[in-house]
Design an enzyme around this catalytic site. Structure first.
Site, PDB file in Angstrom:
ATOM      1  N   ASP A  59       0.863  -1.172   0.000  1.00  0.00           N
ATOM      2  CA  ASP A  59       0.000   0.000   0.000  1.00  0.00           C
ATOM      3  C   ASP A  59       0.908   1.233   0.000  1.00  0.00           C
ATOM      4  O   ASP A  59       1.854   1.308   0.792  1.00  0.00           O
ATOM      5  CB  ASP A  59      -0.891  -0.006   1.251  1.00  0.00           C
ATOM      6  CG  ASP A  59      -2.282   0.509   0.960  1.00  0.00           C
ATOM      7  OD1 ASP A  59      -2.390   1.599   0.378  1.00  0.00           O
ATOM      8  OD2 ASP A  59      -3.250  -0.167   1.333  1.00  0.00           O
TER       9      ASP A  59
ATOM     10  N   ASP B  49      -3.075   4.727  -2.348  1.00  0.00           N
ATOM     11  CA  ASP B  49      -4.161   5.277  -1.536  1.00  0.00           C
ATOM     12  C   ASP B  49      -4.591   6.660  -2.046  1.00  0.00           C
ATOM     13  O   ASP B  49      -3.738   7.549  -2.217  1.00  0.00           O
ATOM     14  CB  ASP B  49      -3.637   5.395  -0.096  1.00  0.00           C
ATOM     15  CG  ASP B  49      -4.723   5.675   0.910  1.00  0.00           C
ATOM     16  OD1 ASP B  49      -5.573   4.807   1.105  1.00  0.00           O
ATOM     17  OD2 ASP B  49      -4.705   6.778   1.503  1.00  0.00           O
TER      18      ASP B  49
ATOM     19  N   GLU C  17      -6.252   4.045  -6.080  1.00  0.00           N
ATOM     20  CA  GLU C  17      -7.570   4.279  -5.475  1.00  0.00           C
ATOM     21  C   GLU C  17      -7.979   5.715  -5.817  1.00  0.00           C
ATOM     22  O   GLU C  17      -7.241   6.663  -5.512  1.00  0.00           O
ATOM     23  CB  GLU C  17      -7.500   4.094  -3.962  1.00  0.00           C
ATOM     24  CG  GLU C  17      -8.880   4.166  -3.328  1.00  0.00           C
ATOM     25  CD  GLU C  17      -8.869   4.520  -1.848  1.00  0.00           C
ATOM     26  OE1 GLU C  17      -9.808   4.121  -1.150  1.00  0.00           O
ATOM     27  OE2 GLU C  17      -7.936   5.211  -1.390  1.00  0.00           O
TER      28      GLU C  17
ATOM     29  N   HIS D 132     -11.444  -3.140   2.867  1.00  0.00           N
ATOM     30  CA  HIS D 132     -11.357  -2.773   4.282  1.00  0.00           C
ATOM     31  C   HIS D 132     -12.137  -1.512   4.622  1.00  0.00           C
ATOM     32  O   HIS D 132     -12.228  -1.147   5.789  1.00  0.00           O
ATOM     33  CB  HIS D 132      -9.886  -2.603   4.667  1.00  0.00           C
ATOM     34  CG  HIS D 132      -9.253  -1.430   3.972  1.00  0.00           C
ATOM     35  ND1 HIS D 132      -9.054  -1.393   2.600  1.00  0.00           N
ATOM     36  CD2 HIS D 132      -8.805  -0.242   4.434  1.00  0.00           C
ATOM     37  CE1 HIS D 132      -8.519  -0.242   2.261  1.00  0.00           C
ATOM     38  NE2 HIS D 132      -8.346   0.489   3.359  1.00  0.00           N
ATOM     39  N   ASP D 133     -12.653  -0.809   3.612  1.00  0.00           N
ATOM     40  CA  ASP D 133     -13.421   0.418   3.852  1.00  0.00           C
ATOM     41  C   ASP D 133     -14.916   0.221   3.627  1.00  0.00           C
ATOM     42  O   ASP D 133     -15.690   1.165   3.802  1.00  0.00           O
ATOM     43  CB  ASP D 133     -12.963   1.531   2.890  1.00  0.00           C
ATOM     44  CG  ASP D 133     -11.549   1.993   3.159  1.00  0.00           C
ATOM     45  OD1 ASP D 133     -11.101   1.925   4.316  1.00  0.00           O
ATOM     46  OD2 ASP D 133     -10.887   2.424   2.189  1.00  0.00           O
TER      47      ASP D 133
HETATM   48  C1  NOJ Z   1      -8.346   5.224   1.777  1.00  0.00           C
HETATM   49  C2  NOJ Z   1      -8.050   4.024   2.601  1.00  0.00           C
HETATM   50  O1  NOJ Z   1      -8.504   2.881   1.940  1.00  0.00           O
HETATM   51  C3  NOJ Z   1      -8.699   4.236   3.937  1.00  0.00           C
HETATM   52  O2  NOJ Z   1      -8.687   3.082   4.725  1.00  0.00           O
HETATM   53  C4  NOJ Z   1      -8.003   5.380   4.610  1.00  0.00           C
HETATM   54  O3  NOJ Z   1      -8.658   5.681   5.815  1.00  0.00           O
HETATM   55  C5  NOJ Z   1      -7.995   6.621   3.740  1.00  0.00           C
HETATM   56  N1  NOJ Z   1      -7.685   6.351   2.377  1.00  0.00           N
HETATM   57  C6  NOJ Z   1      -6.977   7.589   4.239  1.00  0.00           C
HETATM   58  O4  NOJ Z   1      -5.686   7.081   4.021  1.00  0.00           O
END
Ligand code: NOJ
Length: 569
Positions: free
Chosen positions: A113, A215, A268, A340-341
């Site tokens: 990551d 990210d 992302e 994970h989000d």
């Molecule tokens: C996206 C990530 O997937 C998430 O878990 C994170 O909280 C935010 N970006 C900030 O880094």
């Protein structure tokens, strides 16, 4: 899974000389929650090493590790204070090297990551930047004077509630943080910042990693005119600035160009459209290989992400199909329904009680039969579900905790309804420990898990799934194998059938005279015969390849959550 026959031609990993990820599958590990080898209640690298045989058996091509760098862990590692090392809670560089080597021994790649939109506020770069107005690193972050009323420079809100600006009393200026106050945004306009990041990426690649998941990478370029301007109600949902393409091309040249091997880059990118994606993922432009887009996971959200709306199946089908067709000639898709989000896919899009096996496997088939690189989030392969803790005190995620506090304390909302939103959409749904077996901590840890295990681990766990007649794991195994072997799955054209049907999810894939057909009933109710004429006509000559329920004759009515892959003559 029942009744599988081989689909097609090639036995090689990447049909037609395409990159490995066109026929590969990536598995996301959230290290805190995967496997805890040292018993401190937090997953670690040694724990992941101990599960490599499991992952090899599943058949995945690469692991994406959520961040394992040293971090104060305000956002579970997405707040990095040292890009060059491993957080002691996860292990050390020696452990990391072993993980890479042992994964490579099994033909599994390791994707790191890359969190470079922001650092931790404990990163030495920020500590220096903050130390004075004249520090050489002052310009490495976004510092601005207060506005005319002595408030924040603009009205941007942070993604984790509250303003996106925090005042540093000592120097009298605000710094920008699109996420938590402990995650100050790096100023990518400064070339020193960019080159420091590229050098760091090169060191990890030299160490043997196989790529990066980047990210919120589209946010590294800011719409600076808005940051400077007076705008009182700027929408922070997509602060992406136009310089993003220059930055990514520069990164490519500084890091990947000329480097032997195929390194995966997946950006992302909240808020982007297919038009943006075409620019980002056109191989000729040398930006990234693919992106994570958010349109399909925003369809069931109302005023904010915790305001869950019922699933509109035709809208979801049409949206995913539009990504398939818009990126058909140029560019590449990533395929995901959870991470994970996001909440667990079987709870969000399926039925996680009566039809858990059926709906988990239906969505697996529907997703893995599309064109793009599928991402499996840990536990998805055994149909893990959302969790419903009784009290906000049982939750750990900074986003959910900030939202709850703001909603209840500042907006005076009913605590029970705010908690209900967290139950449905909160990120801890995905972060409860991996359920390996039915023992008290689900085989995750001998210590006290950092976040409680889902009470349903006594029934839903790897051992039970793999020991049962109806195994979600074996269904995923079959899907991964099919993708490895079949160029029509990895590269074929996609056509959505019956886009407006509220229950039927059907599409074809075709390549070089070979056509596959997916027919799925995404509902708790049977789908009565006759099926729409176009689908029925195709089915009449189809041969079954793989299905989540045993074959029946006649094939209709479709049973609840039944999903079948066919080959057409
Ligand atoms: C996206 C990530 O997937 C998430 O878990 C994170 O909280 C935010 N970006 C900030 O880094």
């Amino acid at each position: 899974m029942t009744n599988s026959t081989p689909v097609t031609d090639t036995a090689q990993a990447a049909p037609g000389g395409s990159p490995w990820w066109t026929s590969g599958v990536v598995y996301q590990v959230y290290p805190r929650s995967f496997a805890d080898a040292d018993g401190d209640g937090i997953g670690d690298l040694a724990g992941i090493r101990g599960k490599l045989d499991y992952l090899a058996e599943l058949g995945v091509d690469a692991l994406w590790l959520s961040p394992v760098y040293p971090s104060p862990q305000h956002d579970n590692g997405y707040d990095i204070k040292d890009y060059e090392d491993i957080d002691p809670v996860f292990g050390d560089l020696a452990q990391f090297d072993l993980l890479v080597a042992e994964a490579h021994d099994r033909g599994i790649k390791i994707v790191m990551d890359l969190v470079v939109n922001h650092t931790s506020d404990e990163h030495p770069w920020f500590l220096e930047s903050k130390s004075s107005l004249t520090n050489p690193k002052r310009d490495w972050y976004w510092w601005r004077k207060p506005n005319a009323s002595n408030g924040p420079p603009n009205a941007w809100g942070s993604f984790f509630s509250g303003p996106a600006w925090t005042l540093d009393e000592a120097t009298g200026e605000y710094y920008l943080h699109l996420f938590a106050a402990q995650q100050p945004d790096l100023n990518w306009e400064n070339p020193e910042v960019r080159h420091a990041v590229y050098a760091m990426m090169n060191r990890w690649l030299d160490r043997g990693v196989d790529g990066f998941r980047m990210d919120v990478i589209n946010f590294i370029a800011k719409r600076v005119e808005l940051v400077d301007g007076p705008a009182p109600s700027v929408d922070a949902s997509c602060p992406m600035g136009p310089q993003i393409h220059d930055y990514l091309q520069e990164m490519h040249a500084a890091v990947f160009a000329g480097r032997p091997g195929e390194h995966l880059t997946v950006g992302e990118m909240p808020g982007v459209t297919t038009a943006d994606a075409l620019l980002f993922t056109d191989p000729a432009r040398h930006e990234v290989d693919m992106i994570f887009q958010f349109e399909h996971v925003s369809l069931d959200q109302g005023a904010n992400k915790f305001d869950a709306r019922p699933l509109d199946l035709p809208a979801l089908k049409r949206n995913l199909a539009h990504w398939q067709t818009d990126l058909a000639e140029t560019g590449w898709n990533s395929l995901y329904l959870n991470n994970h989000d996001q909440p667990r896919l079987v709870s969000r899009f399926g039925n996680d009680t009566t039809y858990r096996y059926e709906s988990a496997t239906l969505w697996a088939l529907v997703l893995h039969l599309q064109r793009g690189t599928p991402y499996i989030y840990q536990g998805e392969e055994i149909g893990m579900t959302n969790v419903r803790f009784d009290s906000i005190a049982d939750y750990r995620d900074i986003e959910s905790l900030n939202h709850y506090r703001e909603a209840v304390e500042e907006f005076d909302l009913d605590p029970a309804s705010v908690l209900a939103g967290v139950h449905q959409m909160g990120r801890d749904n995905a972060r409860t420990p991996m359920q390996w077996d039915a023992t008290p901590n689900a085989g995750f840890s001998t210590g006290t898990p950092w976040l409680a295990v889902n009470p349903n681990h006594t029934e839903i766990n790897v051992a039970a799934d793999r020991g049962g007649d109806r195994s979600v794991f074996r269904f995923y195994q079959a899907l991964i194998r099919l993708r490895h072997e079949s160029s029509v799955i990895s590269l074929g054209d996609f056509t959505l059938l019956e886009p407006d049907h509220g229950q039927l999810y059907a599409f074809t894939r075709s390549l070089d005279g070979e056509t596959l057909l997916v027919v799925a009933n995404a509902a708790d109710a049977p789908l009565a015969a006759p099926l729409p004429a176009a689908v029925a006509a195709l089915l009449a000559t189809a041969t079954r390849v793989l299905g989540n329920l045993p074959p029946q004759s006649p094939a209709t009515p479709l049973r609840p959550w039944e999903a079948t892959l066919y080959r057409l003559p």
